[in-house]
Design an enzyme around this catalytic site. Structure first.
Site, PDB file in Angstrom:
ATOM      1  N   ARG A 178       1.876  -7.186  -8.834  1.00  0.00           N
ATOM      2  CA  ARG A 178       2.373  -5.953  -8.813  1.00  0.00           C
ATOM      3  C   ARG A 178       3.274  -5.657  -7.440  1.00  0.00           C
ATOM      4  O   ARG A 178       2.758  -5.796  -6.361  1.00  0.00           O
ATOM      5  CB  ARG A 178       1.348  -4.585  -9.015  1.00  0.00           C
ATOM      6  CG  ARG A 178       1.898  -3.357  -9.015  1.00  0.00           C
ATOM      7  CD  ARG A 178       0.986  -2.412  -9.403  1.00  0.00           C
ATOM      8  NE  ARG A 178       0.718  -2.147 -10.761  1.00  0.00           N
ATOM      9  CZ  ARG A 178       0.008  -1.245 -11.306  1.00  0.00           C
ATOM     10  NH1 ARG A 178      -0.597  -0.331 -10.705  1.00  0.00           N
ATOM     11  NH2 ARG A 178       0.008  -1.225 -12.560  1.00  0.00           N
ATOM     12  N   HIS A 203       6.227  -3.372 -17.458  1.00  0.00           N
ATOM     13  CA  HIS A 203       4.756  -3.494 -17.245  1.00  0.00           C
ATOM     14  C   HIS A 203       4.345  -4.135 -18.656  1.00  0.00           C
ATOM     15  O   HIS A 203       3.720  -3.189 -19.450  1.00  0.00           O
ATOM     16  CB  HIS A 203       4.225  -2.243 -16.812  1.00  0.00           C
ATOM     17  CG  HIS A 203       2.618  -2.074 -16.264  1.00  0.00           C
ATOM     18  ND1 HIS A 203       1.982  -3.232 -16.738  1.00  0.00           N
ATOM     19  CD2 HIS A 203       1.939  -1.313 -15.724  1.00  0.00           C
ATOM     20  CE1 HIS A 203       0.788  -3.109 -16.121  1.00  0.00           C
ATOM     21  NE2 HIS A 203       0.806  -1.805 -15.609  1.00  0.00           N
ATOM     22  N   ARG A 215      -7.043   0.758 -11.974  1.00  0.00           N
ATOM     23  CA  ARG A 215      -7.391   0.388 -13.341  1.00  0.00           C
ATOM     24  C   ARG A 215      -6.995  -0.966 -13.684  1.00  0.00           C
ATOM     25  O   ARG A 215      -7.610  -1.856 -14.105  1.00  0.00           O
ATOM     26  CB  ARG A 215      -6.884   1.407 -14.542  1.00  0.00           C
ATOM     27  CG  ARG A 215      -7.556   2.803 -14.359  1.00  0.00           C
ATOM     28  CD  ARG A 215      -6.940   3.684 -15.347  1.00  0.00           C
ATOM     29  NE  ARG A 215      -5.489   3.953 -15.012  1.00  0.00           N
ATOM     30  CZ  ARG A 215      -5.084   5.119 -13.990  1.00  0.00           C
ATOM     31  NH1 ARG A 215      -6.174   5.509 -13.284  1.00  0.00           N
ATOM     32  NH2 ARG A 215      -3.970   5.123 -13.761  1.00  0.00           N
ATOM     33  N   THR A 216      -5.537  -1.205 -13.295  1.00  0.00           N
ATOM     34  CA  THR A 216      -5.120  -2.533 -13.604  1.00  0.00           C
ATOM     35  C   THR A 216      -5.385  -3.656 -12.759  1.00  0.00           C
ATOM     36  O   THR A 216      -5.960  -4.719 -13.150  1.00  0.00           O
ATOM     37  CB  THR A 216      -3.587  -2.672 -13.227  1.00  0.00           C
ATOM     38  OG1 THR A 216      -2.884  -1.248 -14.134  1.00  0.00           O
ATOM     39  CG2 THR A 216      -2.678  -3.831 -13.589  1.00  0.00           C
ATOM     40  N   LYS A 237       2.992  -8.320   9.421  1.00  0.00           N
ATOM     41  CA  LYS A 237       3.742  -8.629  10.762  1.00  0.00           C
ATOM     42  C   LYS A 237       5.120  -9.150  10.508  1.00  0.00           C
ATOM     43  O   LYS A 237       5.770  -9.809  11.323  1.00  0.00           O
ATOM     44  CB  LYS A 237       2.990  -9.887  11.383  1.00  0.00           C
ATOM     45  CG  LYS A 237       1.489  -9.417  11.574  1.00  0.00           C
ATOM     46  CD  LYS A 237       0.721 -10.806  12.310  1.00  0.00           C
ATOM     47  CE  LYS A 237       0.546 -11.788  11.231  1.00  0.00           C
ATOM     48  NZ  LYS A 237      -0.385 -12.789  12.038  1.00  0.00           N
TER      49      LYS A 237
END
Length: 352
Positions: A129, A157, A79-80, A107
């Site tokens: 995020r 958030h 959703r975000t 890596k």
């Protein structure tokens, strides 16, 4: 007819809603903490304008034309990430979704290396995020563009909290003097933390309901009323004189595991690390000496090349090595190592 006075303005044209001219004073949006009440209300008023825009047939605007938006998500999101991508495209920006799973971070590239690389591309906005609290702020220090926090660990958030506040205001007409009871995993929920800060700033009365194991220590210092019994908390909400809101937060075991790993100073475990720990913890067993005769005698690992050891000798050597290890652990340095090992998420393996 020429020279005639212009007629009155049509009422329809007079009722056109003007776009708010709010501008955030900060370059980054890293959290609700640090925003003033006026800034929060300004963001909510600006969001009201775009709610109406999203319900029209023609949704495209040129507000971000020529700007570059990068979505950098270190956690899986549906959703975000979709919301930021859609918002950027509707505002006219060039949107790039960076796949961390197929990037150089697999890596061994660090977060700072990624920030420097992205900064060299001169983006205008980065939405981040990350599973570690504070990682978004660290990245914001290394880039020249604006950064939006889309959730960092158990910290904050902010965009989700703003969306929750907008939903409450559109349904209740106000936020001030409302009773809001937040139930669920308060300890690991970044959304709950941002909601508590935002609702307190806007004058709401906030309560939290959760067992003691899911409540942070000193939660009352956030200006909330804590209840550790679900039935009691719901009854208090029903008896409240003002209208109440009841958001629920599911338990977040993934955040609990990451918090435990971070407190112990270890990175989250992977299949490779589990395989390595199993290999290091494997007991050393005597193997057959290919140069030994047909008598079937065996030699132990670590002995002289070609030396042959009887089974009884192998047991004696193992006991001696065990006694030596216990003697070495008597020192204070080894004691600290044992404590660090006991706190590690793996629970077993070699002392370092």
């Amino acid at each position: 007819m020429q020279g005639a006075a212009p007629g009155p303005i049509e009422p329809v044209l007079m009722n056109i809603a003007q776009k708010p001219s709010f501008v955030l004073s900060q370059r980054h949006l890293l959290g609700i903490e640090g925003l003033s009440r006026e800034e929060i209300l300004g963001l909510l008023d600006l969001a009201e304008h775009f709610v109406d825009l999203n319900r029209q047939i023609e949704k495209k605007q040129a507000s971000l034309r020529g700007r570059t938006l990068i979505n950098l998500f270190f956690e899986v999101s549906t959703r975000t990430q979709a919301s930021f991508e859609l918002a950027g495209k509707r505002l006219g920006a060039d949107v790039m979704n960076m796949s961390v799973g197929s990037s150089s971070m697999r890596k061994g590239e660090t977060l700072i290396d990624t920030a420097v690389t992205l900064n060299a591309m001169h983006p205008d906005l980065i939405v981040v995020r990350h599973h570690a609290s504070g990682a978004v702020e660290l990245l914001a220090r290394k880039v020249d563009c604006s950064v939006i926090n889309a959730g960092d660990g158990s910290h904050e958030h902010p965009t989700q909290a703003l969306l929750d506040a907008l939903t409450i205001r559109r349904n209740k007409g106000r936020i001030e003097r409302l009773v809001v009871t937040i139930c669920g995993d308060i300890l690991h929920s970044r959304v709950a933390r941002s909601n508590i800060i935002l609702l307190n700033a806007l004058g709401a009365r906030v309560r939290v309901v959760a067992p003691s194991t899911l409540l942070p220590i000193g939660i009352e210092r956030f200006g909330v009323e804590a209840t550790r019994d679900m039935r009691e908390g719901l009854e208090r909400l029903v008896r409240a004189l003002d209208p109440g809101i009841l958001p629920l937060f599911r338990p977040r075991p993934e955040e609990a595991r990451l918090r435990q790993a971070g407190c112990a100073g270890h990175a989250p475990r992977t299949d490779e690390s589990r395989r390595r720990d199993r290999h290091r913890g494997r007991r050393r067993r005597p193997v057959a000496d290919p140069r030994a005769g047909g008598d079937g005698r065996r030699r132990a690992h670590g002995g002289a090349r070609g030396a042959v050891a009887e089974p009884a000798e192998c047991v004696t050597q193992a006991r001696k090595r065990s006694q030596d290890r216990r003697a070495r652990c008597a020192g204070s340095r080894c004691k600290r190592g044992v404590e660090r090992f006991a706190l590690s998420p793996c629970g077993r393996g070699q002392l370092r």
